[in-house]
Design an enzyme around this catalytic site. Structure first.
Site, PDB file in Angstrom:
ATOM      1  N   LYS A   1      -9.620   2.526  -3.133  1.00  0.00           N
ATOM      2  CA  LYS A   1     -10.135   2.058  -1.852  1.00  0.00           C
ATOM      3  C   LYS A   1     -11.538   2.605  -1.616  1.00  0.00           C
ATOM      4  O   LYS A   1     -11.799   3.790  -1.802  1.00  0.00           O
ATOM      5  CB  LYS A   1      -9.188   2.486  -0.728  1.00  0.00           C
ATOM      6  CG  LYS A   1      -9.505   1.866   0.635  1.00  0.00           C
ATOM      7  CD  LYS A   1      -8.437   2.232   1.662  1.00  0.00           C
ATOM      8  CE  LYS A   1      -8.692   1.557   2.999  1.00  0.00           C
ATOM      9  NZ  LYS A   1      -7.655   1.897   3.996  1.00  0.00           N
TER      10      LYS A   1
ATOM     11  N   CYS B   1      -5.608  -2.443   2.697  1.00  0.00           N
ATOM     12  CA  CYS B   1      -5.452  -2.295   4.142  1.00  0.00           C
ATOM     13  C   CYS B   1      -6.587  -2.982   4.894  1.00  0.00           C
ATOM     14  O   CYS B   1      -6.845  -4.156   4.700  1.00  0.00           O
ATOM     15  CB  CYS B   1      -5.345  -0.812   4.494  1.00  0.00           C
ATOM     16  SG  CYS B   1      -4.832  -0.513   6.214  1.00  0.00           S
TER      17      CYS B   1
ATOM     18  N   GLU C   1       0.834  -1.208   0.000  1.00  0.00           N
ATOM     19  CA  GLU C   1       0.000   0.000   0.000  1.00  0.00           C
ATOM     20  C   GLU C   1       0.870   1.260   0.000  1.00  0.00           C
ATOM     21  O   GLU C   1       1.852   1.349   0.723  1.00  0.00           O
ATOM     22  CB  GLU C   1      -0.898  -0.015   1.235  1.00  0.00           C
ATOM     23  CG  GLU C   1      -1.804   1.196   1.372  1.00  0.00           C
ATOM     24  CD  GLU C   1      -2.555   1.210   2.698  1.00  0.00           C
ATOM     25  OE1 GLU C   1      -3.519   1.990   2.814  1.00  0.00           O
ATOM     26  OE2 GLU C   1      -2.170   0.450   3.618  1.00  0.00           O
TER      27      GLU C   1
END
EC number: 2.3.1.269
Length: 534
Positions: free
Chosen positions: A355, A408, A291
């Site tokens: 995301k 994440c 990430e």
């Protein structure tokens, strides 16, 4: 046992509060990195006895009658979440001059809020409480429901659901494929609470027998799933794509330093990507970076794309975490996304995914206009914070491999797996747990990612800046990995054909059926108890 139960039931005042907090804190030993699941037998046995003693005056009204039970559950939850989430404070110390003031909110405030769910779980169970097996069924149903609510209320935060304490190893993870992590939570609370029945005798034989049967079924199904999995249809080893996971272990303070040499960070990733395979292995087909690995806006840096092309072979693919900028036109602020790029051997971006589920107070600020008036800002410094994508989509790679991207902590949400998971060949999870150092946090995060693989029946490709990076099969077994705070890379093959991937619908259905059966047991037991009093 009865004498001990009586002592716990009758304890009062400060000692009672302290015992409830200690019972919750002790349960954390069942979670990573410890994995001592037997700790929860003691914790939930004590909790049941404490609820037995949480009596109130019959004339105090519904709220008054349930308040002692709620308080008991809240204290248990407060101990559990303080002991299980204290490491969140580590992220605030990365830039302690800016965020050290928020340590009490992270270490005590968040657990106090999350504990409300456990207070409600116990209060709900108390409505169906009886002196027998029904009370542990009611407690299991209450925890199952409230853990599910914890995953969806506001933005949701189902971290360290009780069920994970019953899934320390792959053998004990397989039930999640059928009833999901929340279903395992309900099962776990019933099993872990069963020893409490020995302290009151009433319903002890039947309740204990059912708990033993359920635990045996849990283990038996796990053994069966692990036995049949290697016999599932699979590609030959030499036909499976080789994936390289790059773990640079770059300190988070360095990543946040505006004066840091960003090109040096970028070159570290390139160097690890270009390393010769170990032990004469095949070159990787896919290289994965963690990430926000790319330390600048990639689309504004053609030299960086050229360096990537120079590093990759023509038939190699790079999947990298990066910040994506989207210009919105004159007078409108630029939007920034926490994204995944897919880059081919020519240095061309051929796919991307943003995301969807952002971290509150980390990647965006809820009630931003109000809170900024008080000087509160995001931990991640980004003008206006990150923007959330409306939806996610599969990353379609050359060669027909489809990856389901989760960035994440999106991996901790069971309900993030939408229907297109059926078309995926693997789950891709990139993360940066360097925020939390060598604390229990990264280990807990990794366990939850493994359970997502089991739930969906898909292998997991997980790359983390500081660890834990791993290739995990559809049964939650680690094929290859790099531990926390190690620098390097691993190459491993990913089989495209694991167990058949399920959808979220059957698991949710079986979870609600489990809840309904537990409530039925509680109602029947309570009816029998009340009849016995008349």
């Amino acid at each position: 046992m009865e004498r001990l139960a009586d002592r716990v039931i009758l304890v009062w005042g400060f000692k009672r509060s302290l015992l409830a907090i200690a019972a919750g804190a002790f349960a954390v030993l069942a979670l990573p990195p410890f994995g001592f699941f037997a700790a929860m037998f003691l914790s939930f046995t004590l909790l049941v006895w404490l609820i037995d003693g949480a009596a109130a005056s019959p004339d105090s009204g519904l709220v008054g009658r349930l308040w002692p039970a709620f308080a008991t559950g809240w204290l248990f939850g407060f101990g559990y979440f303080v002991a299980g989430l204290w490491w969140l404070g580590h992220a605030l110390l990365v830039d302690q001059d800016e965020f050290a003031w928020a340590l009490p909110l992270a270490i005590l405030g968040l657990p106090a809020c999350l504990a409300i769910f456990y207070g409600l779980a116990v209060a709900l169970a108390r409505i169906f409480w009886s002196d027998g097996m029904g009370r542990i069924a009611a407690l299991a149903a209450g925890f199952g429901l409230m853990e599910w609510l914890r995953s969806v209320v506001l933005t949701g935060f189902p971290w360290n659901a009780i069920g994970y304490g019953m899934m320390p190893v792959p053998l004990m993870m397989q039930s999640a494929h059928v009833i999901g992590a929340m279903g395992v939570t309900a099962l776990a609370v019933f099993v872990f609470s069963a020893p409490a029945l020995a302290g009151t005798r009433q319903g002890a034989r039947n309740g204990t027998a059912l708990a033993v049967l359920l635990f045996a079924a849990h283990l038996g199904y796990g053994a069966y799933a692990l036995y049949v999995a290697p016999r599932a249809e699979a590609l030959p080893e030499d036909k499976r794509p080789v994936v390289r996971l790059v773990q640079p272990d770059i300190d988070q303070a360095a990543k946040m330093d505006n004066d840091a040499d960003r090109n040096a960070i970028f070159e570290t990733h390139l160097k690890l990507s270009a390393e010769t395979p170990k032990n004469g292995g095949r070159k990787p087909d896919i290289i994965v970076w963690p990430e926000t690995a790319i330390p600048f806006i990639l689309t504004d840096n053609q030299d960086a794309l050229t360096r990537i092309a120079d590093t990759l072979d023509d038939n190699q693919i790079l999947i990298a975490g990066a910040v994506r900028a989207e210009e919105m036109g004159p007078g409108t602020p630029t939007r920034y996304y926490n994204s995944i790029y897919v880059i081919d051997g020519r240095g061309q971006i051929i796919a991307a995914s943003d995301k969807v589920h952002l971290v509150p107070f980390g990647e965006y600020l809820p009630f931003e206009d109000l809170l900024t008036e008080f000087g509160i800002q995001n931990v991640v410094e980004m003008p206006g914070g990150f923007s959330a994508a409306v939806s996610r989509h599969l990353l379609a790679l050359p060669g027909g491999l489809n990856l389901y991207p989760l960035i994440c902590y999106e991996i901790i949400f069971p309900d993030e797996m939408t229907s297109d998971i059926e078309d995926a060949n693997a789950i891709l999870n990139i993360t940066n747990d360097a925020w939390f150092g060598a604390t229990p946090g990264p280990y807990q995060h990794f366990q939850q990612a493994r359970v997502r693989a089991v739930e969906t029946g898909l292998p997991l490709i997980r790359d983390a800046n500081s660890g834990i990076s791993a290739i995990v099969n559809a049964q939650g077994e680690i094929i290859a990995g790099l531990d926390l705070e190690q620098t390097g890379f691993i190459d491993a093959t990913v089989d495209r054909f694991g167990l058949e991937a399920g959808t979220t619908f059957p698991r949710q259905t079986y979870f609600w059926l489990t809840e309904a059966l537990l409530i039925l047991i509680a109602l029947v037991s309570r009816r029998g108890f009340i009849s016995g009093l008349n």
